[in-house]
Scaffold this motif. Structure first.
Motif, PDB file in Angstrom:
ATOM      1  N   GLN A  18       0.816  -1.207   0.000  1.00 53.50           N
ATOM      2  CA  GLN A  18       0.000   0.000   0.000  1.00 53.50           C
ATOM      3  C   GLN A  18       0.858   1.270   0.000  1.00 53.50           C
ATOM      4  O   GLN A  18       0.485   2.277  -0.614  1.00 53.50           O
ATOM      5  CB  GLN A  18      -0.940   0.004   1.215  1.00 53.50           C
ATOM      6  CG  GLN A  18      -1.943  -1.138   1.236  1.00 53.50           C
ATOM      7  CD  GLN A  18      -2.913  -1.089   0.064  1.00 53.50           C
ATOM      8  OE1 GLN A  18      -3.205  -0.026  -0.469  1.00 53.50           O
ATOM      9  NE2 GLN A  18      -3.411  -2.238  -0.337  1.00 53.50           N
ATOM     10  N   LYS A  21       2.009   2.039  -3.597  1.00 49.41           N
ATOM     11  CA  LYS A  21       0.947   2.615  -4.440  1.00 49.41           C
ATOM     12  C   LYS A  21       0.634   4.040  -4.014  1.00 49.41           C
ATOM     13  O   LYS A  21       0.449   4.925  -4.861  1.00 49.41           O
ATOM     14  CB  LYS A  21      -0.303   1.739  -4.366  1.00 49.41           C
ATOM     15  CG  LYS A  21      -0.168   0.411  -5.091  1.00 49.41           C
ATOM     16  CD  LYS A  21      -1.443  -0.408  -5.046  1.00 49.41           C
ATOM     17  CE  LYS A  21      -1.703  -0.977  -3.683  1.00 49.41           C
ATOM     18  NZ  LYS A  21      -2.868  -1.897  -3.648  1.00 49.41           N
ATOM     19  N   ARG A  22       0.575   4.270  -2.707  1.00 45.95           N
ATOM     20  CA  ARG A  22       0.244   5.617  -2.228  1.00 45.95           C
ATOM     21  C   ARG A  22       1.319   6.626  -2.617  1.00 45.95           C
ATOM     22  O   ARG A  22       1.010   7.732  -3.081  1.00 45.95           O
ATOM     23  CB  ARG A  22       0.058   5.609  -0.717  1.00 45.95           C
ATOM     24  CG  ARG A  22      -0.424   6.958  -0.154  1.00 45.95           C
ATOM     25  CD  ARG A  22      -0.496   6.971   1.344  1.00 45.95           C
ATOM     26  NE  ARG A  22       0.817   6.962   1.953  1.00 45.95           N
ATOM     27  CZ  ARG A  22       1.254   6.017   2.792  1.00 45.95           C
ATOM     28  NH1 ARG A  22       0.476   5.013   3.123  1.00 45.95           N
ATOM     29  NH2 ARG A  22       2.470   6.071   3.310  1.00 45.95           N
ATOM     30  N   ASP A 143      -6.771   1.423  -6.358  1.00 47.51           N
ATOM     31  CA  ASP A 143      -7.558   0.377  -5.681  1.00 47.51           C
ATOM     32  C   ASP A 143      -9.043   0.473  -6.004  1.00 47.51           C
ATOM     33  O   ASP A 143      -9.889   0.599  -5.091  1.00 47.51           O
ATOM     34  CB  ASP A 143      -7.350   0.443  -4.172  1.00 47.51           C
ATOM     35  CG  ASP A 143      -5.989  -0.094  -3.740  1.00 47.51           C
ATOM     36  OD1 ASP A 143      -5.411  -0.897  -4.499  1.00 47.51           O
ATOM     37  OD2 ASP A 143      -5.506   0.272  -2.659  1.00 47.51           O
ATOM     38  N   SER A 176      -4.457  -4.455  -5.674  1.00 47.68           N
ATOM     39  CA  SER A 176      -3.867  -5.686  -5.154  1.00 47.68           C
ATOM     40  C   SER A 176      -4.629  -6.916  -5.622  1.00 47.68           C
ATOM     41  O   SER A 176      -4.215  -8.043  -5.349  1.00 47.68           O
ATOM     42  CB  SER A 176      -3.854  -5.654  -3.621  1.00 47.68           C
ATOM     43  OG  SER A 176      -5.173  -5.465  -3.120  1.00 47.68           O
TER      44      SER A 176
END
Length: 254
Positions: A18, A21-22, A143, A176
């Motif tokens: 995460q 991606k962030r 997401d 994901s």
């Protein structure tokens, strides 16, 4: 990390990480300073310049798409505000918004509802419709599977795949869930801040194969070597940085 997102193509980033991606999203929309280069249509942009083209050229749909909507205003007000901010004719923006709703089998009168009245599917589609209403060059979906049940996600992806092909924008889809990657033309697989594989056909990296088989790794190792610490093939050679290229693994080669 190196990614190539082209117009008229859907690029995927399959990553459980995460933070990865962030941080990538924050760089792309000008929230975070970065090292290296970021180019749009061959032009190098700074963080300040990225902030200036946010939404008009690079639209971003966050993991919680409801955060794009102020609960005090109905959906129509958001469409009008975004159109004014980016110099789009209001009637054109509303028409494009409604067309996207209809593509996803949602009714036009959703425009007159308030965000808290929408279910997860409706808010996801509304966020996408809001992004597309300004005709951006690139759209980032962060997401998109979050909050949707299995049937909703399947239908969302089926329609999105068709809609994306009708638009000349470039799409970056980060998730994901391997099922989301089925709508992409090329897939990047990331873990621990590193791109492990670029997939144009079948997955080959051990991490990719485990994730797509629903064997989810829980840890990664930061530092030298392959970050996939739980790899079943891990052994001699994995402690050094994996080779450059589209498949970064010392144990497997294309």
């Amino acid at each position: 990390m190196s990614l190539d997102v082209e117009k008229e193509r859907v690029t995927g980033l399959l990553a459980l990480d995460q933070i990865m991606k962030r941080e990538l999203a924050e760089v792309l929309i000008g929230y975070k300073e970065f090292k290296g280069e970021l180019l749009i249509d061959g032009k190098r942009l700074t963080t300040d310049e990225l902030r200036g083209v946010r939404w008009r050229r690079i639209a971003y749909i966050p993991p919680d798409p409801s955060s794009l909507f102020d609960p005090l205003y109905d959906v129509r007000s958001h469409v009008l505000e975004v159109s004014r901010a980016h110099g789009i004719e209001e009637n054109v923006a509303v028409t494009d918004f409604v067309e996207t709703l209809e593509d996803f089998d949602l009714r036009e009168d959703l425009l007159d509802e308030f965000p808290h009245m929408l279910d997860e599917y409706e808010i996801n589609v509304s966020a996408l419709a809001l992004a597309l209403s300004v005709s951006p060059d690139y759209v980032i979906l962060h997401d998109p599977s979050r909050g949707l049940d299995e049937l909703e996600l399947a239908y969302y992806l089926k329609v999105a795949q068709r809609v994306f092909k009708e638009i000349d924008a470039g799409f970056l889809v980060m998730d994901s869930d391997p099922k989301v990657m089925e709508i992409t033309d090329v897939k990047y697989v990331g873990h621990g801040g590193m791109i492990l594989e670029v997939v144009r056909g079948e997955y080959m990296h051990p991490f990719s194969l485990d994730v797509t088989s629903l064997r989810f790794p829980l840890t990664f190792r930061i530092g030298q070597g392959c970050p996939y610490w739980e790899c079943r093939l891990r052994g001699e050679g994995c402690e050094v940085d994996p080779p450059k290229g589209e498949l970064r693994c010392v144990k497997i080669s294309r």
